[in-house]
Motif scaffolding. Structure first.
Motif, mmCIF file in Angstrom:
data_model
loop_
_atom_site.group_PDB
_atom_site.id
_atom_site.type_symbol
_atom_site.label_atom_id
_atom_site.label_comp_id
_atom_site.label_asym_id
_atom_site.label_seq_id
_atom_site.Cartn_x
_atom_site.Cartn_y
_atom_site.Cartn_z
ATOM 1 N N LYS A 151 -12.888 3.981 -17.742
ATOM 2 C CA LYS A 151 -12.943 5.113 -18.830
ATOM 3 C C LYS A 151 -14.352 5.628 -18.934
ATOM 4 N N MET A 152 -15.382 5.256 -18.614
ATOM 5 C CA MET A 152 -16.753 5.234 -18.875
ATOM 6 C C MET A 152 -17.160 6.370 -18.044
ATOM 7 N N PRO A 153 -17.863 7.296 -18.312
ATOM 8 C CA PRO A 153 -18.489 8.539 -17.606
ATOM 9 C C PRO A 153 -19.724 7.922 -16.745
ATOM 10 N N GLY A 154 -20.114 9.007 -15.850
ATOM 11 C CA GLY A 154 -21.201 8.707 -15.035
ATOM 12 C C GLY A 154 -21.174 7.949 -13.639
ATOM 13 N N ASP A 155 -22.135 7.584 -13.032
ATOM 14 C CA ASP A 155 -22.079 6.755 -11.533
ATOM 15 C C ASP A 155 -21.882 5.176 -11.922
ATOM 16 N N ALA B 166 -23.544 0.439 -18.010
ATOM 17 C CA ALA B 166 -24.457 0.773 -19.361
ATOM 18 C C ALA B 166 -23.650 1.243 -20.627
ATOM 19 N N ASN B 167 -22.645 2.287 -20.141
ATOM 20 C CA ASN B 167 -21.757 2.798 -21.330
ATOM 21 C C ASN B 167 -20.889 1.724 -21.856
ATOM 22 N N LEU B 168 -20.389 0.924 -20.927
ATOM 23 C CA LEU B 168 -19.528 -0.123 -21.139
ATOM 24 C C LEU B 168 -20.160 -1.354 -22.167
ATOM 25 N N ARG B 169 -21.367 -1.476 -21.792
ATOM 26 C CA ARG B 169 -22.232 -2.714 -22.269
ATOM 27 C C ARG B 169 -22.502 -2.105 -23.687
ATOM 28 N N ALA C 200 -15.617 -6.669 -16.677
ATOM 29 C CA ALA C 200 -15.333 -5.208 -16.393
ATOM 30 C C ALA C 200 -14.581 -5.222 -15.178
ATOM 31 N N GLN C 201 -13.324 -5.615 -15.292
ATOM 32 C CA GLN C 201 -12.367 -5.530 -13.923
ATOM 33 C C GLN C 201 -12.403 -4.079 -13.755
ATOM 34 N N GLY C 202 -12.334 -3.939 -12.392
ATOM 35 C CA GLY C 202 -12.688 -2.125 -11.970
ATOM 36 C C GLY C 202 -11.254 -1.584 -11.978
ATOM 37 N N ARG C 203 -10.003 -2.324 -11.913
ATOM 38 C CA ARG C 203 -8.821 -1.676 -11.597
ATOM 39 C C ARG C 203 -7.861 -1.922 -12.932
ATOM 40 N N GLU C 204 -7.036 -1.218 -12.890
ATOM 41 C CA GLU C 204 -5.854 -1.393 -13.980
ATOM 42 C C GLU C 204 -5.190 -2.658 -14.003
ATOM 43 N N TRP C 205 -4.794 -3.490 -14.948
ATOM 44 C CA TRP C 205 -4.146 -4.489 -14.959
ATOM 45 C C TRP C 205 -2.820 -4.450 -14.279
ATOM 46 N N ASP D 234 -10.667 6.818 -31.571
ATOM 47 C CA ASP D 234 -11.426 7.377 -31.687
ATOM 48 C C ASP D 234 -12.837 6.912 -30.788
ATOM 49 N N SER D 235 -12.972 5.781 -30.726
ATOM 50 C CA SER D 235 -14.169 5.160 -29.874
ATOM 51 C C SER D 235 -13.952 5.196 -28.717
ATOM 52 N N LEU D 236 -12.792 5.161 -28.163
ATOM 53 C CA LEU D 236 -12.774 5.359 -26.618
ATOM 54 C C LEU D 236 -12.732 6.793 -26.304
ATOM 55 N N ARG D 237 -12.283 7.536 -27.084
ATOM 56 C CA ARG D 237 -12.406 8.799 -26.696
ATOM 57 C C ARG D 237 -13.836 9.512 -26.601
ATOM 58 N N TYR D 238 -14.542 8.857 -27.603
ATOM 59 C CA TYR D 238 -16.027 9.234 -27.648
ATOM 60 C C TYR D 238 -16.945 8.701 -26.401
ATOM 61 N N PHE D 239 -16.560 7.404 -26.125
ATOM 62 C CA PHE D 239 -17.456 6.914 -24.888
ATOM 63 C C PHE D 239 -16.933 7.512 -23.746
ATOM 64 N N SER D 240 -15.558 7.827 -23.786
ATOM 65 C CA SER D 240 -15.319 8.533 -22.284
ATOM 66 C C SER D 240 -16.088 9.914 -22.226
#
Length: 721
Positions: free
Chosen positions: A536-540, A546-549, A571-576, A486-492
């Motif tokens: 996963k976070m939206p925006g630029d 900011a969203n991830l924080r 905040a690694q930018g690429r997939e593991w 739920d929280s990942l869905r919301y923040f995305s």
């Protein structure tokens, strides 16, 4: 004197004799006795008495030598055109396993099964050597093979131990480090692919698949103080913040071909990092031996062996000890839910469906192409129960996180109608697996006080973390997959749409205290095309950070213990990717360094403020102040603990800054103890100048309140001065 019949001699030489110990070695014959020895490749053989006197044993046939011997100890001397060699006859030694061990194995209740099965360096009847024991009830013959006998299954045929299905042999002169497998003649007379030891304590480096003789107990532990007090670090009121790690890809030594770190290196580098970051526990993706790197350890073959990829068993023990001496608990991802189909593993181990179900509707995982343990078979249940205790006792682990529990609980897991077998009552529950999990938890908590067990259980199966004696499964904690989804869905979502999905962050409060939950952002969320947390976070760029924080701050403030997979703390930018390493170079960039600094501060705050951890699993520790402001996408709640200062948390999850009145539970000055928009973390540094003042203005069901500044896409926390 009576000789061995030719057909019996041929059966021995061909490895088809039902009871080689009844023929080989010293046997009473007539008024005296005789020695029979099977030594393929020898041209001549002598029995050497203690006084050095040699008696030649005539060659009967097919490498079988038989001759008179009145009795007493002896050694054998063999000779061929290339060499002469002396050795002690394994068939001159009596059994090692005792009657009690046989009884407990047959009953399926041997709590310390690993102490009698597997390969053990021991002194037996005055000589040092290795005792091998393996369970293979349907086998007609089992031999241990290795470099020491040129992988010849005729040379060390094992002794069957009654009706238990266990085979054993003591081979004098062998030492730790020997490579071995089992050669098994199935009930149909066919020799199976060579099998690794199910209770082996070590293995070769993949892609090699043999077991290695390893001694247990070589490490001298120095963690007595930790063990004595660890219950205080593992209980539901303690601050539990877990750093989930795949040891192979956390960091690599690029100067040496990109190799993974050793247990010795991890004992300093990883443990130092976890301490610096303020995590309380390390959770290891499975380090039980596994053939395929790409399974990340979740398809283990050697359940009793820490993987050789990072070093020997005693070096793994030293790693755990180092963590304990720095105040860090170690949890192992444990996989009793399935095992791979590799020929050298447990699949059809003795030629029958021994560890698995015969019917693929019960014994085969379609999703993972793996096999399912037969939890209803007492010996298999014993094998797994003992394995759980093995890791807790031998390696002092502080917990087991059980993988894929949902797949164990339901017979129809990921199956369509007609593809599964109902239980005896016609239902979908796997009653045998349920009883196994209950027994595992009862035995783990009873055998290793102060530990924790954790269920990765993705359904609403009831009472996962309730005690066994009250009808629960008995786990200490459960991953909160609902909160995570739920929280990942919301923040995305783009913040402009969040007002319509406000309940995705409040819904968890309706069940937060139904179990003892851990809030997991695990490896599962950053693989298989899911990207990274930052992705996963939206925006630029700035908005993503900011969203991830805000997400992480909300996670640390929300009731529930914390878990974060490695790399996501900066905040690694690429997939593991398991074959590489984390992108540590990103810490040269301020925004990534800021996320790391924030996680470090959140962990410190979480540990030091009882209000933020005491009530993780207790409803007395949480209360909503403002759960319903959908238009502003603002959330305000209180965390509290008995006798401690409360913490009020306010989250503004839109990119609009707000002046906002929040209710407070008491008057006076409230200090701003955390702000995810801090410049230290890469934010714009907007906030409340360190403090707010409570006023006697009622709002949001509170008689007191304060006007606060809520930075955009940020979480702030306050506590009384």
């Amino acid at each position: 004197m009576p000789m061995i019949k030719l057909d019996e001699a041929i059966a021995l030489a061909e490895g088809r004799h039902e009871d080689p110990f009844a023929v080989l070695g010293w046997q009473k014959a007539g008024k005296g006795g005789r020695i029979a020895a099977l030594v393929p490749g020898a041209d001549k053989l002598w029995a050497i008495a203690v006084d050095g006197k040699a008696t030649e044993l005539p060659h009967l046939t097919h490498g079988l030598f038989v001759g008179p011997w009145k009795g007493g100890k002896y050694r054998l001397r063999a000779k061929n055109a290339l060499a002469t060699w002396d050795f002690d006859d394994p068939y001159s030694f009596g059994p090692v396993l005792g009657a009690i061990d046989e009884y407990l194995i047959g009953e399926g209740t041997h709590r310390h099964l690993w102490q009698v099965l597997g390969a053990h360096v021991i002194t037996h009847e005055g000589l040092r050597g290795v005792h091998f024991a393996v369970w293979a009830p349907a086998a007609r013959r089992v031999s241990v093979v290795g470099n020491f006998n040129t992988w010849d299954g005729r040379r060390h045929q094992m002794r069957r131990r009654g009706s238990t299905g266990v085979w054993e042999i003591f081979i004098p002169g062998l030492m730790a480090g020997e490579v071995y497998k089992y050669e098994i003649l199935g009930a149909d007379g066919q020799i199976l692919p060579l099998k690794a030891d199910p209770v082996g304590f070590g293995a070769e480096h993949p892609p090699q698949t043999a077991s290695l003789v390893r001694e247990l107990g070589l490490h001298i532990w120095g963690d007595g103080a930790w063990i004595a007090g660890r219950e205080s670090a593992n209980n539901i009121h303690a601050p539990v913040s877990i750093y989930e790690v795949h040891l192979g890809s956390w960091r690599r030594v690029w100067e040496e071909g990109g190799r993974a770190l050793s247990y010795h290196e991890l004992a300093t580098q990883l443990v130092d990092y976890v301490v610096e970051m303020g995590f309380t526990h390390i959770e290891l993706l499975p380090i039980t031996e596994h053939p395929f790197d790409g399974s990340w350890g979740y398809q283990p073959v050697g359940l009793y062996a820490p993987t050789i990829r990072h070093g020997r068993p005693e070096e793994f023990a030293a790693f755990v000890d180092a963590a304990h001496q720095r105040g860090i608990g170690v949890i192992l991802d444990w996989v009793p839910g399935h095992f791979p189909t590799d020929d050298h593993g447990l699949r059809r181990f003795d030629g029958t469906a021994l560890y698995e179900h015969m019917d693929p509707k019960e014994g085969f995982h379609q999703d993972w192409n793996t096999l399912i343990y037969n939890y209803g078979r007492r010996e298999v249940k014993n094998y797994l129960l003992a394995n759980a205790l093995f890791w807790l006792e031998e390696y002092h682990l502080d917990g087991l996180r059980v993988d894929a529990v949902a797949s164990m609980l339901y017979r129809d897991y990921s199956r369509r109608d007609g593809e599964w077998v109902p239980n005896q009552f016609g239902g979908r529950e796997n009653l045998e697996a349920i009883e196994f999990l209950k027994a595992m938890n009862a035995q783990a908590y009873g055998g290793a006080p102060g530990i924790m067990t954790v269920a990765e259980e993705s359904t609403a199966f009831p009472a996962v973390t309730q005690p066994v004696h009250t009808g629960g499964l008995g786990f200490g904690f459960k991953w909160n997959m609902g909160w995570m989804n739920d929280s990942l869905r919301y923040f995305s979502r783009d913040p402009i749409h969040r007002r319509w999905h406000h309940n995705e962050l409040t819904f968890a409060s309706s069940y937060t205290y139904s179990e003892n939950f851990i809030l997991p952002i695990s490896h599962d969320e950053v693989v298989h095309g899911k990207g990274s947390m930052l992705g996963k976070m939206p925006g630029d760029g700035l908005s993503k950070f900011a969203n991830l924080r805000a997400f992480y701050a909300f996670q640390w403030a929300h009731p529930g213990k914390k878990l974060l997979f490695m790399g996501q703390e900066f905040a690694q930018g690429r997939e593991w990717a398991h074959a590489g390493a984390l992108d540590w170079h990103l810490l040269d960039e301020p925004l990534h360094r800021g996320i790391q600094a924030m996680i470090r501060d959140l962990n410190k705050l979480y540990r030091e403020m009882p209000a933020l951890h005491w009530g993780d699993c207790d409803p007395a520790g949480f209360d909503w102040i403002e759960p319903d402001d959908t238009e502003a996408s603002v959330y305000v709640f209180e965390r509290r603990a008995p006798g401690a200062a409360p913490v009020v948390v306010a989250a503004n999850l839109t990119p609009v800054d707000r002046t906002y009145r929040i209710g407070l539970p008491q008057g006076g000055t409230w200090c701003e103890i955390f702000n995810s928009d801090s410049g230290y973390y890469g934010g714009a540094n907007w906030g409340n100048l360190g403090a707010i003042e409570a006023e006697e203005i009622a709002t949001a069901r509170r008689g007191l309140s304060a006007e606060v500044y809520l930075p955009p896409l940020a979480v702030v926390m306050f506590t009384p001065a």
